[in-house]
Design an enzyme around this catalytic site. Structure first.
Site, short mmCIF file in Angstrom:
data_model
loop_
_atom_site.label_atom_id
_atom_site.label_comp_id
_atom_site.label_asym_id
_atom_site.label_seq_id
_atom_site.Cartn_x
_atom_site.Cartn_y
_atom_site.Cartn_z
CB CYS A 84 -41.73 -33.21 -1.72
SG CYS A 84 -42.54 -34.13 -3.02
CG HIS B 160 -43.16 -20.49 -0.12
ND1 HIS B 160 -44.18 -21.39 0.06
CD2 HIS B 160 -42.85 -20.53 -1.45
CE1 HIS B 160 -44.47 -21.97 -1.10
NE2 HIS B 160 -43.68 -21.47 -2.03
CB CYS C 208 -45.03 -33.18 -7.62
SG CYS C 208 -45.93 -31.90 -6.69
CB SER D 42 -43.26 -22.08 -8.98
OG SER D 42 -42.80 -23.38 -8.65
CD GLU E 1 -44.26 -26.16 1.73
OE1 GLU E 1 -43.52 -26.91 2.41
OE2 GLU E 1 -44.20 -26.09 0.49
CB SER F 72 -46.65 -25.52 -9.78
OG SER F 72 -46.50 -25.77 -8.40
CG ASN G 69 -41.34 -26.64 -7.57
OD1 ASN G 69 -41.11 -27.08 -8.68
ND2 ASN G 69 -42.56 -26.24 -7.23
CB THR H 101 -42.46 -29.88 0.72
OG1 THR H 101 -43.07 -28.79 0.01
CG2 THR H 101 -43.32 -30.26 1.90
#
Length: 280
Positions: free
Chosen positions: A188, A122, A12, A216, A124, A260, A218, A160
């Site tokens: 996102c 996480h 991304c 990851s 983030e 990623s 996502n 996100t």
């Protein structure tokens, strides 16, 4: 056997930006580190280590050089520590993550209790939470909102990579617990688009491969979305993990990848499937 690659598989904007900044920094300063893995791709992290860029868990042992802030962001006190130590800072935090951090800070400063929709473990989310005060709560679903204290003013932001549906469920529950609600949709667009595209592709194929780091969020979510539609879904990191038996009786194979996942890994996966197809 036909191989169909999702149009938006792979990096991304935020991840592409972070990796470019990291590789550029690697060529400038010999004492260069990342605070946590730059992105959730072990293969990219390994490439950077080969260039001399090592991963640090904290700044305790660093007194000079360049520190790269990972795409997921870090806690506010870690940025402050880097500034105090007068380190060269390359801030590769994804702009979408940065926006979530700013919203939490502003909401806390104006008296809102803050609800962050996401995975509390996480990095983030841990970074986002650090920008708020003592009334910041992380919830993974609408059901968890019931455990929160009553608040007159509630601000809501999201990790996100969360699904829009989960954000809506949390907001609905918050409406029952607060008098004033402010909601910032910090999901996102790339995450939502990839998930919708993956759903459509999973409906069209006999087998799905989701490529990306096991760490990851996502990518794991993409695999979860696909397996709900196509039970023959496999989450892999590299082409070496592909099992030829997965393609028994398969006419159409779908391939997608997390935000990623670098293009060269996706290309290797597609090539491996095509090799197996020719050998059969």
């Amino acid at each position: 056997m036909k191989v169909i690659l999702a149009k938006r598989a792979g990096f991304c904007f935020g991840v592409k930006r972070a990796t470019q900044m990291a590789f550029e920094a690697a060529g400038i300063d010999k004492k260069t580190y990342t605070l946590g893995p730059i992105i959730h791709s072990p293969q990219v992290v390994n490439k950077l280590e080969e260039m001399g860029v090592k991963v640090l868990k904290n700044l305790d042992t660093m007194d000079c050089g360049t520190i790269i802030i990972r795409s997921h962001g870090v806690a506010s006190h870690e940025i402050e520590e880097a500034v105090q130590k007068q380190l060269e800072i390359v801030d590769a935090t994804c702009p979408f993550v940065k926006k979530a951090q700013e919203h939490v800070k502003r909401l806390s400063e104006t008296g809102y209790g803050v609800v962050v929709v996401g995975d509390a473990d996480h990095p983030e989310v841990q970074g986002i939470v650090s920008y708020g005060g003592d009334k910041v709560f992380v919830v993974g679903s609408g059901e968890e909102v019931a455990k929160l204290p009553k608040m007159n003013k509630i601000g809501v932001v999201a990790q996100t990579t969360q699904s829009f549906e989960n954000l809506k469920n949390v907001v609905s529950e918050c409406l029952l617990r607060g008098g004033e609600i402010r909601v910032f949709n910090t999901i996102c667009d790339a995450t939502a688009v990839r998930q919708e595209e993956a759903k459509e592709l999973a409906c069209q194929v006999d087998c799905m491969l989701v490529v990306g780091g096991f760490n990851s969020a996502n990518t794991r979510r993409l695999a979860e979305v696909c397996v709900e539609i196509q039970p023959r879904t496999h989450h892999i990191e590299t082409a070496a993990e592909i099992d030829p038996d997965w393609f028994s009786g398969v006419e159409r194979v779908g391939v997608t990848a997390g935000a990623s996942t670098p293009k060269w890994i996706i290309d290797e996966v597609v090539s491996r499937i095509e090799e197996l197809n020719k050998s059969n």
